[in-house]
Design a protein around this motif. Structure first.
Motif, PDB file in Angstrom:
ATOM      1  N   GLY A 143      11.366  -3.318  -6.656  1.00  0.00           N
ATOM      2  CA  GLY A 143      10.490  -2.642  -5.926  1.00  0.00           C
ATOM      3  C   GLY A 143      10.041  -3.146  -4.714  1.00  0.00           C
ATOM      4  O   GLY A 143       9.653  -2.399  -3.439  1.00  0.00           O
ATOM      5  N   HIS A 156      10.232  -1.641  -0.782  1.00  0.00           N
ATOM      6  CA  HIS A 156       9.112  -1.741   0.370  1.00  0.00           C
ATOM      7  C   HIS A 156       9.726  -2.066   1.558  1.00  0.00           C
ATOM      8  O   HIS A 156       9.370  -1.517   2.507  1.00  0.00           O
ATOM      9  CB  HIS A 156       7.972  -2.445  -0.237  1.00  0.00           C
ATOM     10  N   GLY A 188       4.816   0.073   0.057  1.00  0.00           N
ATOM     11  CA  GLY A 188       3.895  -0.643  -0.697  1.00  0.00           C
ATOM     12  C   GLY A 188       2.589  -0.382  -0.113  1.00  0.00           C
ATOM     13  O   GLY A 188       2.155  -0.218   1.103  1.00  0.00           O
ATOM     14  N   THR A 219       1.087   2.505  -4.614  1.00  0.00           N
ATOM     15  CA  THR A 219       1.668   1.665  -5.462  1.00  0.00           C
ATOM     16  C   THR A 219       1.053   0.912  -6.532  1.00  0.00           C
ATOM     17  O   THR A 219       1.248   0.800  -7.599  1.00  0.00           O
ATOM     18  CB  THR A 219       2.910   1.063  -4.778  1.00  0.00           C
ATOM     19  N   THR A 220      -0.195   0.512  -5.926  1.00  0.00           N
ATOM     20  CA  THR A 220      -1.177  -0.594  -6.873  1.00  0.00           C
ATOM     21  C   THR A 220      -1.537   0.395  -7.879  1.00  0.00           C
ATOM     22  O   THR A 220      -1.636   0.107  -9.197  1.00  0.00           O
ATOM     23  CB  THR A 220      -2.056  -1.124  -6.043  1.00  0.00           C
ATOM     24  N   ALA A 241      -0.534   3.532  -9.074  1.00  0.00           N
ATOM     25  CA  ALA A 241       0.744   3.826  -9.812  1.00  0.00           C
ATOM     26  C   ALA A 241       1.091   2.694 -11.005  1.00  0.00           C
ATOM     27  O   ALA A 241       1.305   3.094 -11.956  1.00  0.00           O
ATOM     28  CB  ALA A 241       1.889   4.213  -9.070  1.00  0.00           C
ATOM     29  N   CYS A 242       0.959   1.410 -10.417  1.00  0.00           N
ATOM     30  CA  CYS A 242       1.528   0.312 -11.424  1.00  0.00           C
ATOM     31  C   CYS A 242       0.304   0.116 -12.586  1.00  0.00           C
ATOM     32  O   CYS A 242       0.571   0.185 -13.669  1.00  0.00           O
ATOM     33  CB  CYS A 242       1.333  -0.900 -10.528  1.00  0.00           C
ATOM     34  N   PHE A 277       6.802  -0.652  -9.052  1.00  0.00           N
ATOM     35  CA  PHE A 277       5.344  -0.403  -8.295  1.00  0.00           C
ATOM     36  C   PHE A 277       4.774  -1.941  -8.004  1.00  0.00           C
ATOM     37  O   PHE A 277       4.090  -1.993  -6.956  1.00  0.00           O
ATOM     38  CB  PHE A 277       4.415   0.371  -9.037  1.00  0.00           C
ATOM     39  N   ALA A 292       6.647  -3.472  -5.204  1.00  0.00           N
ATOM     40  CA  ALA A 292       6.385  -2.739  -4.007  1.00  0.00           C
ATOM     41  C   ALA A 292       5.074  -3.184  -3.437  1.00  0.00           C
ATOM     42  O   ALA A 292       4.601  -3.234  -2.264  1.00  0.00           O
ATOM     43  CB  ALA A 292       6.457  -1.315  -4.203  1.00  0.00           C
ATOM     44  N   SER A 293       3.925  -3.350  -4.389  1.00  0.00           N
ATOM     45  CA  SER A 293       2.664  -3.658  -3.934  1.00  0.00           C
ATOM     46  C   SER A 293       2.586  -5.022  -3.354  1.00  0.00           C
ATOM     47  O   SER A 293       1.788  -4.970  -2.297  1.00  0.00           O
ATOM     48  CB  SER A 293       1.633  -3.376  -5.063  1.00  0.00           C
TER      49      SER A 293
END
Length: 248
Positions: A54, A58, A64, A68-69, A71-72, A100, A103-104
């Motif tokens: 992830g 990003h 990110g 994505t936060t 989604a996580c 996710f 990515a965050s």
């Protein structure tokens, strides 16, 4: 019983001798719980790999952020609300949440790479060592020895929340930010010990939900990693600023 008593005797006092047999003896942890812990830590490793993927996504596509936060968090809620027998689905949700999450925190990792790539490697290794040591403390301690930490750690999280809330409204100083950073690191290191012992205790009573337990340790790992990385980035930037001032 004889092996259990010899193990606990070896833990009391500085005068007793330590040997490898003591290290191998897990006290009251049964083979079933040992097998469960292996499954939890293997799933945790897979989640960490997914998180790295992830982060890489990003860096490639700048994905990110807030989405994505959310989604996580959505994947985590979905996982926790799914019944334990849907094992494959829950594993996929855990891996999706890890991607996710990676990515965050991607922007922070990307910043570390731009400033000094060694910070990222050192931060991850330091986090892994700390996680391993604090997990070992919980595994080799007597059952329930650290379960009392729950109330203290919950209080610590509440303090962090209100400090963050106050700094957002009234503005925060550099010293307050530093306190939040180090105090937060201490709290989440404590959560590694508490959560590990809670997982062991639940497994003794038949709760072998390794996906949920891996999710718990994954969130602990990420929380510690982020704080260690921020501390190292802050120290690196301060050192560079001092060197620049000396040149001037």
């Amino acid at each position: 019983m004889e092996s259990y008593s010899s193990y606990f005797q070896s833990q009391s006092g500085y005068g007793t001798s330590w040997n490898f047999d003591t290290f191998k003896n897990l006290g009251e942890i049964s083979p079933t719980v040992q097998s469960h812990l292996k499954q939890v830590y293997f799933t945790l490793c897979c989640a960490l790999v997914a998180s790295v993927v992830g982060t890489y996504l990003h860096i490639l596509w700048n994905i990110g952020g807030l989405l994505t936060t959310l989604a996580c968090l959505g994947c985590m809620v979905w996982l926790l609300s799914s019944p334990p027998y849907e094992e494959t689905k829950r594993c996929r949700l855990l891996m999706a949440a890890a991607v996710f999450e990676g990515a965050s925190i991607g922007p922070l990792v990307d910043l570390a790479i731009q400033i000094d790539y060694s910070i990222l490697v050192t931060g991850f290794v330091g986090c892994a060592i700390a996680f391993g040591c604090f997990s070992a403390v919980a595994v080799f301690a007597r059952r329930r020895e650290f379960l009392y930490l729950g109330a203290l750690l919950s209080s610590g999280v509440s303090i962090l929340f209100w400090l963050q809330f106050a700094s957002n409204i009234f503005g925060g100083s550099a010293s307050l930010f530093k306190f939040e950073l180090y105090f937060g690191l201490l709290v989440f290191l404590g959560y590694i010990v508490f959560d590990t012992q809670e997982i062991i205790e639940k497994a003794h009573f038949g709760d072998l939900d390794y996906v949920k337990h891996a999710l718990t340790l994954f969130t602990d790992f990420v929380a510690v990693f982020v704080r260690i990385l921020i501390i190292m980035l802050k120290n690196s930037m301060e050192n560079k600023e001092k060197k620049r001032k000396r040149r001037d």
